[in-house]
Each structure stands twice: as C-alpha cells, then as structure tokens.
Design an enzyme around this catalytic site. Structure first.
Site, mmCIF file in Angstrom:
data_model
loop_
_atom_site.group_PDB
_atom_site.id
_atom_site.type_symbol
_atom_site.label_atom_id
_atom_site.label_comp_id
_atom_site.label_asym_id
_atom_site.label_seq_id
_atom_site.Cartn_x
_atom_site.Cartn_y
_atom_site.Cartn_z
ATOM 1 N N THR A 196 6.270 0.880 1.912
ATOM 2 C CA THR A 196 7.196 1.485 2.896
ATOM 3 C C THR A 196 6.560 2.610 3.836
ATOM 4 O O THR A 196 5.848 3.442 3.363
ATOM 5 C CB THR A 196 8.302 2.501 2.044
ATOM 6 O OG1 THR A 196 8.908 1.606 0.927
ATOM 7 C CG2 THR A 196 9.375 3.049 2.995
ATOM 8 N N LEU A 217 0.819 -1.045 0.077
ATOM 9 C CA LEU A 217 -0.076 -0.016 0.038
ATOM 10 C C LEU A 217 0.876 0.927 -0.007
ATOM 11 O O LEU A 217 1.906 1.197 0.344
ATOM 12 C CB LEU A 217 -0.701 0.026 1.253
ATOM 13 C CG LEU A 217 -1.987 -1.247 1.168
ATOM 14 C CD1 LEU A 217 -2.423 -1.690 2.493
ATOM 15 C CD2 LEU A 217 -3.128 -1.013 0.269
ATOM 16 N N PRO A 218 0.186 2.309 -0.401
ATOM 17 C CA PRO A 218 1.163 3.623 -0.532
ATOM 18 C C PRO A 218 1.796 3.939 0.698
ATOM 19 O O PRO A 218 2.980 4.410 0.829
ATOM 20 C CB PRO A 218 0.207 4.763 -0.803
ATOM 21 C CG PRO A 218 -0.860 4.042 -1.464
ATOM 22 C CD PRO A 218 -1.196 2.660 -0.805
ATOM 23 N N LYS A 257 7.584 10.990 0.510
ATOM 24 C CA LYS A 257 6.891 10.420 1.613
ATOM 25 C C LYS A 257 8.265 9.668 2.494
ATOM 26 O O LYS A 257 8.382 9.858 3.611
ATOM 27 C CB LYS A 257 5.884 9.435 1.232
ATOM 28 C CG LYS A 257 5.585 8.701 2.590
ATOM 29 C CD LYS A 257 4.879 7.308 2.078
ATOM 30 C CE LYS A 257 5.998 6.376 1.324
ATOM 31 N NZ LYS A 257 5.612 4.915 1.085
ATOM 32 N N LYS A 271 14.989 0.144 5.280
ATOM 33 C CA LYS A 271 14.420 0.733 4.066
ATOM 34 C C LYS A 271 14.722 2.347 4.035
ATOM 35 O O LYS A 271 15.057 3.051 2.966
ATOM 36 C CB LYS A 271 13.199 0.273 3.904
ATOM 37 C CG LYS A 271 12.369 0.806 2.752
ATOM 38 C CD LYS A 271 12.815 0.383 1.404
ATOM 39 C CE LYS A 271 12.038 1.164 0.188
ATOM 40 N NZ LYS A 271 12.505 1.063 -0.874
HETATM 41 P P1 NAD Z 1 1.140 2.751 -6.117
HETATM 42 O O1 NAD Z 1 0.292 4.128 -5.739
HETATM 43 O O2 NAD Z 1 1.183 2.304 -7.524
HETATM 44 O O3 NAD Z 1 -0.115 1.380 -5.574
HETATM 45 C C1 NAD Z 1 -0.487 1.411 -4.352
HETATM 46 C C2 NAD Z 1 -2.077 0.647 -4.638
HETATM 47 O O4 NAD Z 1 -2.560 0.539 -3.456
HETATM 48 C C3 NAD Z 1 -2.826 1.223 -5.635
HETATM 49 O O5 NAD Z 1 -3.336 0.513 -6.479
HETATM 50 C C4 NAD Z 1 -4.227 1.780 -4.745
HETATM 51 O O6 NAD Z 1 -5.317 1.907 -5.357
HETATM 52 C C5 NAD Z 1 -3.977 0.801 -3.702
HETATM 53 N N1 NAD Z 1 -4.636 1.241 -2.337
HETATM 54 C C6 NAD Z 1 -4.605 2.407 -1.753
HETATM 55 N N2 NAD Z 1 -5.340 2.209 -0.718
HETATM 56 C C7 NAD Z 1 -5.833 1.002 -0.451
HETATM 57 C C8 NAD Z 1 -6.741 0.153 0.380
HETATM 58 N N3 NAD Z 1 -7.062 0.836 1.480
HETATM 59 N N4 NAD Z 1 -7.157 -1.018 0.139
HETATM 60 C C9 NAD Z 1 -6.570 -1.561 -1.035
HETATM 61 N N5 NAD Z 1 -5.896 -1.060 -1.991
HETATM 62 C C10 NAD Z 1 -5.588 0.269 -1.675
HETATM 63 O O7 NAD Z 1 2.346 2.402 -5.228
HETATM 64 P P2 NAD Z 1 3.655 1.696 -5.633
HETATM 65 O O8 NAD Z 1 4.478 2.448 -6.258
HETATM 66 O O9 NAD Z 1 3.092 0.318 -5.760
HETATM 67 O O10 NAD Z 1 4.202 1.736 -3.989
HETATM 68 C C11 NAD Z 1 3.585 0.771 -3.019
HETATM 69 C C12 NAD Z 1 4.389 1.011 -2.033
HETATM 70 O O11 NAD Z 1 5.915 0.365 -2.300
HETATM 71 C C13 NAD Z 1 4.768 2.344 -1.225
HETATM 72 O O12 NAD Z 1 4.886 2.343 0.103
HETATM 73 C C14 NAD Z 1 6.099 2.710 -1.924
HETATM 74 O O13 NAD Z 1 6.855 3.661 -1.153
HETATM 75 C C15 NAD Z 1 6.730 1.231 -1.940
HETATM 76 N N6 NAD Z 1 7.753 1.137 -3.012
HETATM 77 C C16 NAD Z 1 7.651 1.609 -4.227
HETATM 78 C C17 NAD Z 1 8.604 1.363 -5.406
HETATM 79 C C18 NAD Z 1 8.400 1.731 -6.733
HETATM 80 O O14 NAD Z 1 9.538 1.734 -7.416
HETATM 81 N N7 NAD Z 1 7.290 1.935 -6.939
HETATM 82 C C19 NAD Z 1 9.780 0.651 -4.871
HETATM 83 C C20 NAD Z 1 9.980 0.207 -3.508
HETATM 84 C C21 NAD Z 1 9.133 0.476 -2.533
#
Ligand code: NAD
Length: 312
Positions: free
Chosen positions: A111, A77-78, A261, A186
């Site tokens: 994260t 999740l975000p 964030k 992280k």
């Molecule tokens: P993103 O915004 O693409 O995906 C998050 C998903 O969560 C979305 O599809 C959203 O609809 C869903 N969501 C939000 N609230 C929800 C809820 N209450 N119930 C169900 N679904 C819900 O984000 P991302 O890039 O996939 O990143 C996710 C996490 O991973 C974050 O914490 C980010 O910091 C971490 N991260 C991302 C990357 C990257 O390269 N994108 C790398 C490492 C870590």
C-alpha cells in the site's frame, strides 16, 4: 548464479520472484508455492526467507538475483520508499526494473501513494515492462486463507495476465482503473477501516465501563446496526474472538504504524484534491498518537487508548 537451492522442478507455470516476506508477503508466497509456481524469494530479513525456504522456495541474495529466471515479479513491501528503492534504485534508474527482461509483469501489492505507483509504472513502461499496482485487503487471515481482495490499477492486458496469479492468493479481484487507481481505492477503504476500528474500540469500551461483558456487547452489535468488519472477524477486545491479534497480545496482524501510514496517505490525497475528510482526520490523529508507543502492535490495539490493561 547466487540463488541458493534453485528449484528445478519442471512445470509450465511461470517462474515468480517474490520480494517482501512479512506478515502478508510470507503467506501469499506460500500459497503460490502450494499452487505449484516455481518461486524465488528475497527479503532483508533472514528469518523471513528461512520460513519460505522451508516451504520450498529458492532464496535469493538480492531482488535482481530473485528475478533472474522470473517472468513475474511480485512485491509486498512496507511503504513507498521501499518500493522506490527496490524498483528504481537509489539513483532513480539503477533498481530492479533496469535488470528485468522486456515483457516481465511486475505486480506491487504494497500500500503506497498512488503518485509513487504511477512513477514506477511510467519508468516500467519506458522499459517495456508491465506494471500493476495491486494492493490488498483482507488482513493476514485473508493472506493465509488465500481469500484476499486485490484492488488493481493498470492496463487491461497486464490485468488479464495477472488475474490467474492473483486468483491463487485472493478471492475477489477488482480492476479499479488506470495506474494508481488501485492505490486510491485501497486508501479509501483503509481510511474507513481506521475509522471503524477506532469507533468499535470506543463503543466496546463505553459498554465495558458501564458493566457490560465485551463478548455479550460484541454479539449484540454484530446482530444490530453497528455491525462491521472489525466485529465480524477482528474484534479489538482480548479474548472475545479466537485467532485474532487482540487475543495474542496484539502481535502479528496489521501494525499500527502501517495503519498510520495509510491514514496519512489518505489525508495527503484529500489535501491534494481538496476533499473534506473530517472522520478520517480524527482517525489519523488517534493513530498518530497511538503509534508513538504501539507502532509495532496490531492496529486493533487502539483499544488500549481506553484501557491500557488490555496490553497485559
Ligand atoms: P511487514 O512489515 O510485516 O513486512 C514487510 C517485509 O518487507 C518485511 O519482511 C521486511 O523485511 C521486508 N522489506 C523491507 N524493505 C525491503 C527491501 N528493500 N527489500 C526486501 N524486503 C524488504 O508488513 P506487512 O504487514 O506484510 O505489510 C506489507 C504491505 O501490505 C504494507 O504496505 C501494508 O500497508 C500492506 N497491507 C498489510 C496488511 C496487514 O494486515 N498486515 C493488510 C493489507 C495491506
């Protein structure tokens, strides 16, 4: 049962519920499906669940519905507020944790602040549920290829149970320590990444403004002492590398608002523990300003701070 198209294929693999199917969660969940794990998925976005349904997952109407048959729950999740609301609910004790059977293993790969991870872990522990914070590194490329690095905090027994599942989605799996330790490691990594990306963009811009070709300069730095991950696999200048967000209008990847964030999480941790982080503070300032207009673009779009034409 609300779960649509429940996957009934017989397998001795544990049933997994996957919550949060964004840029990272979707390819991670797809890799679990490819490895033969029965999977129920939930996301607020119908577009996100449709992709997984096509790949063979059962789509659920709620986190509780997704977890109905699951021995393992994974979330991606975000931010902390989303993790809090899914697991603890609005009232603090009316979330998904209250619905899970004793002995369920919960792996949160979002994260978030270490303190938030510890809060959920404590609530889980009172209910006899194993919780691990397991944030990842490796970007969307690593999520697709199944080569993520998992940085895990939690108890040894839960870590041992999680390892084979994490190995499907990742290549390097570290047990950083107790609950919250995964998140601390992280944000140290991501603070460094923010500094490296901002610095790499700055160096490429200096070269380009002084007549160098960005690809030639990137190749030189890649074989010199400025070498770093962004030059190796995530160059911020358009068309220097194929298949990276900078060559695709900075779409997909890791959004600038998520980097902002993470930098804020690092700054909060530094403040709470009175540790000096002047370079991290500068990177935070740069991403705060950049994310105002570019929050949804990949974090390599910090390049546009120097040259807005890269966005066109
Ligand atoms: P993103 O915004 O693409 O995906 C998050 C998903 O969560 C979305 O599809 C959203 O609809 C869903 N969501 C939000 N609230 C929800 C809820 N209450 N119930 C169900 N679904 C819900 O984000 P991302 O890039 O996939 O990143 C996710 C996490 O991973 C974050 O914490 C980010 O910091 C971490 N991260 C991302 C990357 C990257 O390269 N994108 C790398 C490492 C870590």
């Amino acid at each position: 049962m609300n779960t649509k198209d429940m996957n009934t294929t017989k397998t001795d693999k544990p049933h997994i519920a996957f919550i949060g199917l964004g840029n990272m969660g979707a390819p991670m969940a797809e890799n679990l499906l490819k490895a033969g794990y029965p999977l129920s998925v939930y996301d607020l976005s119908a577009e996100a669940t449709e992709r997984l349904q096509q790949a063979g997952a059962s789509v659920a109407d709620s986190p509780k519905d997704a977890a109905r048959h699951a021995q393992i729950v994974i979330s991606m999740l975000p931010a902390g507020k989303h993790v809090h609301s899914v697991y603890l609910g609005e009232g603090g004790s009316d979330g998904l944790l209250a619905e899970l059977a004793k002995g369920t293993l919960v792996i949160d790969s979002s994260t978030i602040a270490a303190a938030d991870a510890r809060t959920v872990a404590e609530a889980a522990s009172k209910l006899g549920i194993d919780f691990l914070d397991a944030p990842v590194s490796g970007g969307t490329g690593g999520a697709i290829a199944g080569t993520l690095t998992f940085i895990v905090g939690g108890e040894d027994t839960a870590f041992a149970k999680a390892e084979p599942i994490l190995a499907v989605m990742g290549k390097n799996i570290f047990h950083a320590g107790e609950h919250g330790a995964g998140q601390v490691a992280k944000i140290c990594n991501n603070m460094l990444l923010g500094i490296l990306m901002a610095g790499t963009a700055e160096a490429i811009n200096l070269g380009v403004k002084n007549g160098l070709d960005p690809k030639v300069l990137s190749d030189i730095m890649l074989q010199s002492s400025g070498r770093n991950w962004t030059l190796e696999v995530y160059n911020p200048y358009p068309q220097v590398m194929e298949n990276v967000p900078s060559s695709n209008g900075y779409q997909g990847g890791f959004m600038s608002k998520l980097m902002q964030k993470d930098l804020n999480l690092a700054m909060q941790t530094a403040e709470d523990t009175q540790v000096e982080t002047p370079m991290g503070a500068k990177a935070t300032e740069l991403y705060e300003a950049h994310a105002i207009e570019n929050g949804d673009r990949d974090f390599s779009s910090i390049m546009a701070r120097h040259d807005s034409s890269v966005l066109t």
